[in-house]
Design a protein around this motif. Structure first.
Motif, mmCIF file in Angstrom:
data_model
loop_
_atom_site.group_PDB
_atom_site.id
_atom_site.type_symbol
_atom_site.label_atom_id
_atom_site.label_comp_id
_atom_site.label_asym_id
_atom_site.label_seq_id
_atom_site.Cartn_x
_atom_site.Cartn_y
_atom_site.Cartn_z
ATOM 1 N N SER A 13 3.550 -9.193 7.721
ATOM 2 C CA SER A 13 4.524 -8.813 6.694
ATOM 3 C C SER A 13 4.139 -7.500 6.028
ATOM 4 O O SER A 13 4.968 -6.601 5.870
ATOM 5 C CB SER A 13 4.606 -9.927 5.648
ATOM 6 O OG SER A 13 5.290 -9.492 4.509
ATOM 7 N N ASN A 14 2.890 -7.392 5.641
ATOM 8 C CA ASN A 14 2.446 -6.183 4.945
ATOM 9 C C ASN A 14 2.417 -4.965 5.849
ATOM 10 O O ASN A 14 2.580 -3.842 5.365
ATOM 11 C CB ASN A 14 1.070 -6.426 4.307
ATOM 12 C CG ASN A 14 1.205 -7.113 2.984
ATOM 13 O OD1 ASN A 14 1.484 -6.476 1.986
ATOM 14 N ND2 ASN A 14 1.056 -8.429 2.981
ATOM 15 N N THR A 15 2.233 -5.167 7.120
ATOM 16 C CA THR A 15 2.298 -4.047 8.058
ATOM 17 C C THR A 15 3.711 -3.471 8.076
ATOM 18 O O THR A 15 3.896 -2.251 7.973
ATOM 19 C CB THR A 15 1.862 -4.493 9.464
ATOM 20 O OG1 THR A 15 0.515 -4.995 9.381
ATOM 21 C CG2 THR A 15 1.929 -3.352 10.454
ATOM 22 N N PHE A 16 4.712 -4.328 8.172
ATOM 23 C CA PHE A 16 6.100 -3.854 8.128
ATOM 24 C C PHE A 16 6.428 -3.230 6.773
ATOM 25 O O PHE A 16 7.093 -2.202 6.695
ATOM 26 C CB PHE A 16 7.079 -4.987 8.444
ATOM 27 C CG PHE A 16 7.206 -5.271 9.903
ATOM 28 C CD1 PHE A 16 7.957 -4.437 10.725
ATOM 29 C CD2 PHE A 16 6.567 -6.356 10.471
ATOM 30 C CE1 PHE A 16 8.076 -4.680 12.080
ATOM 31 C CE2 PHE A 16 6.678 -6.613 11.830
ATOM 32 C CZ PHE A 16 7.424 -5.778 12.637
ATOM 33 N N MET A 17 5.955 -3.861 5.699
ATOM 34 C CA MET A 17 6.222 -3.336 4.362
ATOM 35 C C MET A 17 5.659 -1.925 4.206
ATOM 36 O O MET A 17 6.322 -1.027 3.690
ATOM 37 C CB MET A 17 5.609 -4.239 3.295
ATOM 38 C CG MET A 17 5.794 -3.719 1.876
ATOM 39 S SD MET A 17 4.746 -4.545 0.676
ATOM 40 C CE MET A 17 3.141 -3.907 1.114
ATOM 41 N N ALA A 49 12.020 -3.051 6.482
ATOM 42 C CA ALA A 49 11.618 -4.035 5.471
ATOM 43 C C ALA A 49 12.213 -5.416 5.752
ATOM 44 O O ALA A 49 11.616 -6.427 5.378
ATOM 45 C CB ALA A 49 12.017 -3.550 4.081
ATOM 46 N N GLU A 52 9.789 -7.415 7.365
ATOM 47 C CA GLU A 52 8.763 -7.903 6.438
ATOM 48 C C GLU A 52 9.126 -9.303 5.953
ATOM 49 O O GLU A 52 8.281 -10.198 5.904
ATOM 50 C CB GLU A 52 8.642 -6.961 5.237
ATOM 51 C CG GLU A 52 7.726 -7.512 4.155
ATOM 52 C CD GLU A 52 7.982 -6.953 2.782
ATOM 53 O OE1 GLU A 52 7.349 -7.472 1.845
ATOM 54 O OE2 GLU A 52 8.801 -6.028 2.626
ATOM 55 N N TYR A 53 10.377 -9.506 5.604
ATOM 56 C CA TYR A 53 10.815 -10.796 5.074
ATOM 57 C C TYR A 53 10.748 -11.901 6.116
ATOM 58 O O TYR A 53 10.547 -13.065 5.771
ATOM 59 C CB TYR A 53 12.222 -10.679 4.491
ATOM 60 C CG TYR A 53 12.214 -9.962 3.176
ATOM 61 C CD1 TYR A 53 12.002 -10.647 1.990
ATOM 62 C CD2 TYR A 53 12.383 -8.581 3.119
ATOM 63 C CE1 TYR A 53 11.970 -9.987 0.777
ATOM 64 C CE2 TYR A 53 12.342 -7.912 1.916
ATOM 65 C CZ TYR A 53 12.134 -8.612 0.747
ATOM 66 O OH TYR A 53 12.099 -7.959 -0.452
ATOM 67 N N GLN A 56 7.049 -12.668 5.547
ATOM 68 C CA GLN A 56 6.646 -12.971 4.166
ATOM 69 C C GLN A 56 7.158 -14.336 3.709
ATOM 70 O O GLN A 56 6.404 -15.122 3.149
ATOM 71 C CB GLN A 56 7.172 -11.871 3.221
ATOM 72 C CG GLN A 56 6.785 -12.074 1.773
ATOM 73 C CD GLN A 56 5.347 -11.710 1.501
ATOM 74 O OE1 GLN A 56 4.746 -10.926 2.203
ATOM 75 N NE2 GLN A 56 4.779 -12.303 0.482
ATOM 76 N N GLN A 80 -1.944 -11.758 -0.988
ATOM 77 C CA GLN A 80 -0.981 -10.758 -0.518
ATOM 78 C C GLN A 80 -1.371 -9.364 -0.992
ATOM 79 O O GLN A 80 -1.307 -8.414 -0.219
ATOM 80 C CB GLN A 80 0.420 -11.141 -0.991
ATOM 81 C CG GLN A 80 1.528 -10.276 -0.459
ATOM 82 C CD GLN A 80 1.862 -9.115 -1.377
ATOM 83 O OE1 GLN A 80 1.755 -9.207 -2.588
ATOM 84 N NE2 GLN A 80 2.242 -8.010 -0.796
ATOM 85 N N THR A 84 -2.383 -6.265 1.300
ATOM 86 C CA THR A 84 -1.646 -5.011 1.152
ATOM 87 C C THR A 84 -2.599 -3.832 1.046
ATOM 88 O O THR A 84 -2.392 -2.786 1.676
ATOM 89 C CB THR A 84 -0.739 -5.055 -0.100
ATOM 90 O OG1 THR A 84 0.238 -6.065 0.095
ATOM 91 C CG2 THR A 84 -0.040 -3.730 -0.327
#
Length: 122
Positions: A13-17, A49, A52-53, A56, A80, A84
């Protein structure tokens, strides 16, 4: 096992964010993206993003104590944030060679790690 899957999903998730929030800063270096307007950049970032969801939301549902997971809501948030930070540092070192990490950054990172310790301390 739920805790491990939670952490893996949070890393994804944080990679995509991170790519959605900061990757567009490198678009001007790519021929196809160099002339895109603000709205196009926002829509591309929003599209990134969205992925990401997809990671996440399941991570939080899987990891949350009320759903049978091992973490409280505060613990999930601190995990998280720590992830991040790690993903962001890696991203910065790989893609933004003109940025440098200084001693004060590392001191700040140590304080964030201390925060994780104190949040999990019983």
């Amino acid at each position: 096992m739920r805790g491990l899957w939670t952490i893996i999903l949070l890393i994804l998730s944080n990679t995509f964010m991170t790519f959605a929030w900061y990757g567009h800063l490198k678009f001007k270096e790519m021929k196809w993206f160099e002339n895109l307007g603000f709205i196009s950049i926002v829509l591309i970032s929003w599209g990134i993003a969205l992925f990401e969801y997809f990671f996440q939301v399941p991570a939080n549902r899987l990891g949350y104590k009320e759903n049978g997971g091992p973490f409280s809501l505060v613990e999930l948030k601190v995990i998280q944030e720590a992830i991040t930070l790690v993903v962001f540092v890696g991203f910065t070192l790989l893609f933004f060679k003109n940025e440098s990490l200084k001693w004060n950054h590392f001191v700040g990172f140590l304080f964030l790690i201390a925060a994780v310790y104190f949040i999990f301390k019983k």
